[in-house]
Motif scaffolding. Structure first.
Motif, PDB file in Angstrom:
ATOM      1  N   GLY A  83       0.789  -1.223   0.000  1.00  0.00           N
ATOM      2  CA  GLY A  83       0.000   0.000   0.000  1.00  0.00           C
ATOM      3  C   GLY A  83       0.820   1.271   0.000  1.00  0.00           C
ATOM      4  N   ILE A  84       2.152   1.158   0.044  1.00  0.00           N
ATOM      5  CA  ILE A  84       3.031   2.326   0.092  1.00  0.00           C
ATOM      6  C   ILE A  84       3.614   2.572  -1.299  1.00  0.00           C
ATOM      7  CG2 ILE A  84       5.049   3.373   1.181  1.00  0.00           C
ATOM      8  CD1 ILE A  84       2.801   2.819   3.140  1.00  0.00           C
ATOM      9  N   ASP A  85       3.397   3.757  -1.825  1.00  0.00           N
ATOM     10  CA  ASP A  85       3.891   4.092  -3.164  1.00  0.00           C
ATOM     11  C   ASP A  85       5.342   4.560  -3.156  1.00  0.00           C
ATOM     12  OD1 ASP A  85       1.382   3.721  -4.705  1.00  0.00           O
ATOM     13  OD2 ASP A  85       0.669   5.312  -3.379  1.00  0.00           O
ATOM     14  N   HIS A  86       5.718   5.370  -2.184  1.00  0.00           N
ATOM     15  CA  HIS A  86       7.077   5.901  -2.112  1.00  0.00           C
ATOM     16  C   HIS A  86       7.512   5.966  -0.653  1.00  0.00           C
ATOM     17  CE1 HIS A  86       6.989   7.078  -6.333  1.00  0.00           C
ATOM     18  NE2 HIS A  86       5.837   7.700  -6.115  1.00  0.00           N
ATOM     19  N   VAL A  87       8.828   5.940  -0.444  1.00  0.00           N
ATOM     20  CA  VAL A  87       9.389   6.114   0.890  1.00  0.00           C
ATOM     21  C   VAL A  87      10.406   7.244   0.831  1.00  0.00           C
ATOM     22  CG1 VAL A  87      10.681   5.072   2.794  1.00  0.00           C
ATOM     23  CG2 VAL A  87       9.056   3.680   1.466  1.00  0.00           C
ATOM     24  N   GLN A  88      10.235   8.216   1.706  1.00  0.00           N
ATOM     25  CA  GLN A  88      11.123   9.380   1.796  1.00  0.00           C
ATOM     26  C   GLN A  88      11.797   9.352   3.164  1.00  0.00           C
ATOM     27  OE1 GLN A  88      10.966  12.963  -0.234  1.00  0.00           O
ATOM     28  NE2 GLN A  88      12.966  12.286   0.435  1.00  0.00           N
ATOM     29  N   VAL A  89      13.106   9.593   3.219  1.00  0.00           N
ATOM     30  CA  VAL A  89      13.840   9.587   4.483  1.00  0.00           C
ATOM     31  C   VAL A  89      14.415  10.973   4.733  1.00  0.00           C
ATOM     32  CG1 VAL A  89      15.617   8.441   5.860  1.00  0.00           C
ATOM     33  CG2 VAL A  89      14.454   7.178   4.027  1.00  0.00           C
ATOM     34  N   VAL A  90      14.290  11.438   5.964  1.00  0.00           N
ATOM     35  CA  VAL A  90      14.863  12.717   6.385  1.00  0.00           C
ATOM     36  C   VAL A  90      16.081  12.415   7.249  1.00  0.00           C
ATOM     37  CG1 VAL A  90      14.449  14.916   7.538  1.00  0.00           C
ATOM     38  CG2 VAL A  90      12.559  13.719   6.399  1.00  0.00           C
ATOM     39  N   ILE A  91      17.235  12.964   6.884  1.00  0.00           N
ATOM     40  CA  ILE A  91      18.468  12.656   7.615  1.00  0.00           C
ATOM     41  C   ILE A  91      19.239  13.938   7.916  1.00  0.00           C
ATOM     42  CG2 ILE A  91      18.607  10.457   6.368  1.00  0.00           C
ATOM     43  CD1 ILE A  91      21.131  11.624   4.955  1.00  0.00           C
ATOM     44  N   ASP A  92      20.248  13.796   8.759  1.00  0.00           N
ATOM     45  CA  ASP A  92      21.245  14.843   8.934  1.00  0.00           C
ATOM     46  C   ASP A  92      22.275  14.656   7.807  1.00  0.00           C
ATOM     47  OD1 ASP A  92      23.564  16.290   9.680  1.00  0.00           O
ATOM     48  OD2 ASP A  92      23.003  16.201  11.786  1.00  0.00           O
ATOM     49  N   PRO A  93      22.474  15.653   6.955  1.00  0.00           N
ATOM     50  CA  PRO A  93      23.397  15.478   5.819  1.00  0.00           C
ATOM     51  C   PRO A  93      24.800  15.035   6.218  1.00  0.00           C
ATOM     52  CG  PRO A  93      22.124  17.486   5.552  1.00  0.00           C
ATOM     53  CD  PRO A  93      21.835  16.983   6.943  1.00  0.00           C
ATOM     54  N   SER A  94      25.221  15.340   7.439  1.00  0.00           N
ATOM     55  CA  SER A  94      26.555  14.908   7.864  1.00  0.00           C
ATOM     56  C   SER A  94      26.640  13.392   8.015  1.00  0.00           C
ATOM     57  CB  SER A  94      26.936  15.582   9.187  1.00  0.00           C
ATOM     58  OG  SER A  94      26.079  15.161  10.240  1.00  0.00           O
ATOM     59  N   ASP A  95      25.484  12.708   8.014  1.00  0.00           N
ATOM     60  CA  ASP A  95      25.451  11.245   8.116  1.00  0.00           C
ATOM     61  C   ASP A  95      25.266  10.588   6.747  1.00  0.00           C
ATOM     62  OD1 ASP A  95      25.565  11.438  10.917  1.00  0.00           O
ATOM     63  OD2 ASP A  95      23.376  11.588  11.069  1.00  0.00           O
TER      64      ASP A  95
ATOM     65  N   VAL B  10       7.869  -2.223  13.126  1.00  0.00           N
ATOM     66  CA  VAL B  10       6.498  -1.918  12.725  1.00  0.00           C
ATOM     67  C   VAL B  10       6.035  -3.013  11.771  1.00  0.00           C
ATOM     68  CG1 VAL B  10       7.359  -0.406  10.871  1.00  0.00           C
ATOM     69  CG2 VAL B  10       4.988  -0.221  11.652  1.00  0.00           C
ATOM     70  N   SER B  11       4.838  -3.526  12.004  1.00  0.00           N
ATOM     71  CA  SER B  11       4.349  -4.655  11.210  1.00  0.00           C
ATOM     72  C   SER B  11       3.469  -4.189  10.058  1.00  0.00           C
ATOM     73  CB  SER B  11       3.551  -5.614  12.102  1.00  0.00           C
ATOM     74  OG  SER B  11       2.340  -5.004  12.525  1.00  0.00           O
ATOM     75  N   SER B  12       3.305  -5.064   9.083  1.00  0.00           N
ATOM     76  CA  SER B  12       2.414  -4.787   7.964  1.00  0.00           C
ATOM     77  C   SER B  12       0.981  -4.609   8.454  1.00  0.00           C
ATOM     78  CB  SER B  12       2.495  -5.916   6.941  1.00  0.00           C
ATOM     79  OG  SER B  12       1.631  -5.692   5.854  1.00  0.00           O
ATOM     80  N   ASN B  13       0.597  -5.403   9.433  1.00  0.00           N
ATOM     81  CA  ASN B  13      -0.764  -5.288   9.969  1.00  0.00           C
ATOM     82  C   ASN B  13      -0.991  -3.938  10.645  1.00  0.00           C
ATOM     83  OD1 ASN B  13      -1.554  -7.810   9.113  1.00  0.00           O
ATOM     84  ND2 ASN B  13      -0.999  -8.824  11.034  1.00  0.00           N
ATOM     85  N   LEU B  14       0.014  -3.420  11.342  1.00  0.00           N
ATOM     86  CA  LEU B  14      -0.123  -2.115  11.992  1.00  0.00           C
ATOM     87  C   LEU B  14      -0.244  -1.007  10.941  1.00  0.00           C
ATOM     88  CD1 LEU B  14      -0.229  -0.361  14.474  1.00  0.00           C
ATOM     89  CD2 LEU B  14       2.266  -0.382  14.565  1.00  0.00           C
ATOM     90  N   ILE B  15       0.557  -1.099   9.889  1.00  0.00           N
ATOM     91  CA  ILE B  15       0.448  -0.122   8.802  1.00  0.00           C
ATOM     92  C   ILE B  15      -0.954  -0.166   8.204  1.00  0.00           C
ATOM     93  CG2 ILE B  15       1.288   0.497   6.502  1.00  0.00           C
ATOM     94  CD1 ILE B  15       4.054  -0.566   7.392  1.00  0.00           C
ATOM     95  N   ASP B  16      -1.482  -1.367   8.012  1.00  0.00           N
ATOM     96  CA  ASP B  16      -2.844  -1.514   7.482  1.00  0.00           C
ATOM     97  C   ASP B  16      -3.872  -0.845   8.394  1.00  0.00           C
ATOM     98  OD1 ASP B  16      -2.076  -2.921   5.232  1.00  0.00           O
ATOM     99  OD2 ASP B  16      -2.387  -4.890   6.156  1.00  0.00           O
TER     100      ASP B  16
END
Length: 386
Positions: free
Chosen positions: A46-58, A110-116
């Motif tokens: 059910g997830i189309d895209h995943v975006q991650v927010v990071i500290d650029p120094s990492d 986190v489980s698939s069922n919880l996301i659902d």
């Protein structure tokens, strides 16, 4: 079907758990903690895209963590968690998603069922979060750690992530919030007057913040382990020479050890101890004495191969205990050097290595100064049934 993006927040420092690197980049099994969190979303249908927010120094750590994942380019985080989430949401505006799930990177289970459940809960509300009931009695502590009465736990629950929202609504809430100290996105939504519903959370979807949490996570992800012990014994006679090699160290003496390879009796006994714990034959099985390629070979090669077999089986060395039996040379002055050499060969702490020496009170071949014997015990953990 509504378009759904998962926004994983991984810009925090997590210094309570590790001062060496942020906790989301600590190893958890064969991959970094962040990778486990990402996998739950990238594999969800059910997830189309995943975006991650990071500290650029990492960014270097991040690139290692996300190898093999199909992700949107990372977004640089802000000064606070809210600032990081807001930056991630702003970066998603050109995708115009219908729904965004905002998740803490430090929740790897986190489980698939919880996301659902969260997605289903958004069918009739602008926001939906998973919660787990608080079952313990709550207490307040004074500055002197004195216990005072706490709030009534009835009606109280602990919030988890992912927290799901209609994208346009939560973006506007973040833009207009005016309070950058809120601890989750449901609180941001509430300041904007958005209704937020709750669904059943999952006790296994805990947030890793302490060493105890990491130990619990490792127990969940690693296979059940058992402890194995192996014993090794070796003997080499003296021959004319000027030094002996013991545990990879050259020690001046009026003779040298004669035999297979460089005749390092200590490393040979340790090699057999590792192979014995594995139930994987002995040094002669893997390095036949009649094979010319091993004539005069450095014995650390044998020990390194035995250790490679330990790691290949998913094992980890716990302790090595070596006893050298001889009248001479004196081992004491070289014990520290030998322990350091073994620690480098096996990449384990020196504290896990013991080297002792003893004589036989002039009895037997070692008492007659005809050679050196060595006894070794290796203790390791291995996956059950490996």
């Amino acid at each position: 079907m509504p378009s759904v993006v998962a926004l994983v927040v991984a810009a925090g420092r997590g210094e309570r758990l590790s001062s060496e690197r942020p906790k989301q980049y600590l190893p958890l099994g064969e991959r970094m903690l962040l990778a486990h969190s990402l996998r739950r979303f990238t594999e969800h249908p059910g997830i189309d895209h995943v975006q991650v927010v990071i500290d650029p120094s990492d960014s270097a750590l991040y690139e290692k963590a996300v190898q093999g994942f199909d992700l949107l380019p990372f977004v640089a985080g802000g000064e606070t968690r809210q600032g990081s989430v807001r930056a991630g949401l702003e970066a998603l505006t050109h995708f115009h998603p219908d729904i965004v799930l905002i998740h803490d990177a430090a929740r790897p289970f986190v489980s698939s069922n919880l996301i659902d459940r969260v997605l289903d809960g958004l069918a009739h509300t602008a926001g939906c979060i998973p919660v787990v009931p608080i079952t313990d009695t709550l207490k307040r502590l004074s500055a002197r750690q004195e216990v005072t009465s706490g709030p009534d736990r009835n009606g109280l629950s602990a919030a988890q992530t992912p927290q799901g929202f209609r994208f346009a609504s939560i973006l506007n809430a973040h833009r207009t919030c005016g309070n950058d100290s809120l601890t989750d996105d449901a609180a941001v939504a509430e300041t904007a007057g958005l209704p937020v519903a709750a669904v059943a959370g999952d006790p296994y979807n805990f947030k890793i913040t302490s060493r105890d949490d990491m130990t619990r996570a490792e127990a969940m992800i690693l296979p059940p382990m058992e402890t194995r012990t192996g014993f090794g014994f070796d003997v080499h006679r003296f021959a004319p020479g000027h030094s002996v090699t013991l545990c990879g160290c050259s020690i001046p003496h009026n003779a040298q050890l004669s035999g297979y390879s460089d005749a390092d009796v200590g490393l040979h006994a340790l090699t057999d101890a590792l192979l014995g714990a594995l139930g994987d034959g002995d040094i002669g099985t893997h390095f036949p004495p009649g094979d010319p390629q091993w004539r005069d070979a450095a014995s650390h090669q044998f020990l390194e191969e035995a250790h490679r077999r330990v790691k290949e089986r998913g094992g980890r060395l716990i302790n090595l205990d070596l006893t050298l039996i001889c009248e001479a040379p004196k081992i004491g002055p070289y014990r520290g050097q030998m322990i350091a050499r073994l620690a480098r060969i096996l990449d384990i702490p020196e504290a896990r290595i013991s080297i002792k020496a003893t004589t036989t009170d002039k009895l037997g071949f070692t008492g007659r100064d005809e050679g050196i014997a060595a006894q070794a015990i290796a203790t390791m953990t291995l996956p059950v049934n490996s």
